[in-house]
Scaffold this motif. Structure first.
Motif, PDB file in Angstrom:
ATOM      1  N   SER A 227       1.002  -1.238  -0.048  1.00  0.00           N
ATOM      2  CA  SER A 227      -0.095   0.094  -0.218  1.00  0.00           C
ATOM      3  C   SER A 227       0.939   1.413  -0.215  1.00  0.00           C
ATOM      4  O   SER A 227       0.517   2.128  -0.842  1.00  0.00           O
ATOM      5  N   ALA A 228       1.819   1.335   0.954  1.00  0.00           N
ATOM      6  CA  ALA A 228       2.801   2.590   0.884  1.00  0.00           C
ATOM      7  C   ALA A 228       3.540   2.514  -0.516  1.00  0.00           C
ATOM      8  O   ALA A 228       3.753   3.782  -0.812  1.00  0.00           O
TER       9      ALA A 228
ATOM     10  N   THR B 272       9.005   2.656   3.074  1.00  0.00           N
ATOM     11  CA  THR B 272       8.776   2.539   1.986  1.00  0.00           C
ATOM     12  C   THR B 272       9.846   1.730   1.134  1.00  0.00           C
ATOM     13  O   THR B 272      10.663   1.485   1.346  1.00  0.00           O
TER      14      THR B 272
ATOM     15  N   ASP C 280       2.372   1.557  -3.450  1.00  0.00           N
ATOM     16  CA  ASP C 280       1.397   2.156  -4.422  1.00  0.00           C
ATOM     17  C   ASP C 280       1.469   4.000  -4.067  1.00  0.00           C
ATOM     18  O   ASP C 280       1.073   4.589  -4.989  1.00  0.00           O
ATOM     19  N   SER C 281       1.203   4.165  -2.883  1.00  0.00           N
ATOM     20  CA  SER C 281       0.815   5.220  -2.570  1.00  0.00           C
ATOM     21  C   SER C 281       2.397   6.290  -3.143  1.00  0.00           C
ATOM     22  O   SER C 281       2.080   7.569  -3.696  1.00  0.00           O
TER      23      SER C 281
END
Length: 354
Positions: free
Chosen positions: A33-34, A190, A36-37
């Protein structure tokens, strides 16, 4: 010790190999998720504004890191720190959550990870405190299935400079292995590496999505905040002392004083660049003459671990390095009395050679 989402990812007694731990991180939903952000953030282009008073000056107080270099910065003195030009290399950020002190490295080989991490942590992790350290890993890609370089058509595959298992995976695996074994608490924030940082063209060739990043400090008073963003730098912002620092990367492999180490560049306490000396022998001038005569595709093959994935200015940068070595065959002219080359911050944020 590695944490993700506030929880330890592995037990302290885990004997898993770095490759197994790396795979667990790549599959962790919090990190997916991180990542993708991170990939959704527009890439920032760092450039010195036209008309700046001095060569290499900029309104933003930044510190730029070349391959195999590292720098630890104080957010009270610097607004951003970053690197680019990474293909099979990996950029590593380690930041102390309490003090805001941040160390950035551009790692290019598993052999420099052990000592390199110790160098980075020397000013970031206070041994008297249980430091909580944020970690960002950006760079490297799935470089194992190397197809023919678009710039190198007609050159046989057997002549290409390729490792059987690639370059990125062993480096990423080693970084994770060392982070896991150390006593400090590392919070992985990240993880834009390997498959998460790979794009493919219509022929199946792989390329890195991002080649660089910046870590921005959002306040000069409150040092506990900061963010990492994709970024590229132009030639004007890769300063100071660009060519000499590129040469250090090239020749340091033959200098035993740099074995297993990251190259020192920056004096944290007084915000100045201090380019530690290195030496080169007459062989480098002869070698530069030979390389300078090669075609652009041949230079890509000889000088890059990822010849088909390099940026458009790679060959030009290499040729400028060759020119310098040809014109300055004696390293003592560059580092008189083996003293470092020192650059002070100018009033407008650039650099002035001392």
């Amino acid at each position: 010790m590695i944490f993700v989402g506030g929880s330890p990812l592995f037990s302290s007694s885990s004997s898993s190999q770095g490759s197994e731990n790396l795979q667990a991180l790549l599959e962790h939903p919090v990190l997916i998720s991180a990542t993708d952000s991170f990939k959704a953030i527009p890439e920032r282009k760092i450039s010195v504004p036209e008309g700046s008073g001095l060569e290499g000056s900029t309104q933003i107080k930044h510190v730029y890191i070349f391959q195999r270099e590292y720098a630890t910065v104080d957010p009270a003195l610097v607004e951003l720190v970053g690197t680019d030009e990474a293909t099979t290399c990996v950029g590593l950020v380690i930041r102390n959550q309490k003090t805001g002190m941040t160390s950035v490295a551009h790692m290019d080989s598993p052999e420099i990870v052990d000592f390199g991490l110790a160098q980075m942590l020397s000013l970031v992790a206070d041994p008297r405190l249980d430091a909580e350290l944020d970690v960002h890993l950006i760079g490297g890609y799935e470089d194992t299935s190397c197809e023919v370089c678009p710039h190198c058509s007609g050159i046989s595959v057997s002549d290409r400079h390729i490792e059987p298992e690639g370059y990125s995976f062993p480096l990423c695996s080693k970084i994770v292995e060392v982070l896991h074994k150390r006593q400090e608490i590392f919070h992985i924030q990240t993880l834009c590496i390997l498959g998460h940082n790979t794009r493919r063209d219509s022929d199946g060739n792989t390329y890195p999505i991002f080649n660089g990043f910046v870590f921005l400090f959002t306040s000069q008073v409150e040092t506990s905040t900061g963010s990492v963003k994709p970024a590229t730098f132009d030639r004007s912002s890769r300063c100071p002392d660009e060519i000499v620092r590129r040469i250090r990367v090239t020749v340091s492999c033959g200098d035993p004083s740099w074995n297993g180490k990251l190259l020192e560049t920056y004096d944290t306490h007084i915000d100045r660049f201090q380019i530690a000396p290195c030496s080169w022998v007459p062989y480098w001038r002869r070698h530069a003459f030979i390389l300078q005569k090669l075609s652009d595709p041949e230079i890509l093959l000889k000088c890059s671990t990822s010849p088909y994935a390099e940026g458009p200015d790679f060959v030009d940068n290499e040729r400028r390095v060759f020119d310098y070595l040809i014109q300055h065959p004696n390293w003592k002219d560059t580092f008189p009395m083996r003293k470092p080359r020192i650059f002070h911050r100018s009033a407008d944020g650039g650099w002035i050679k001392c």
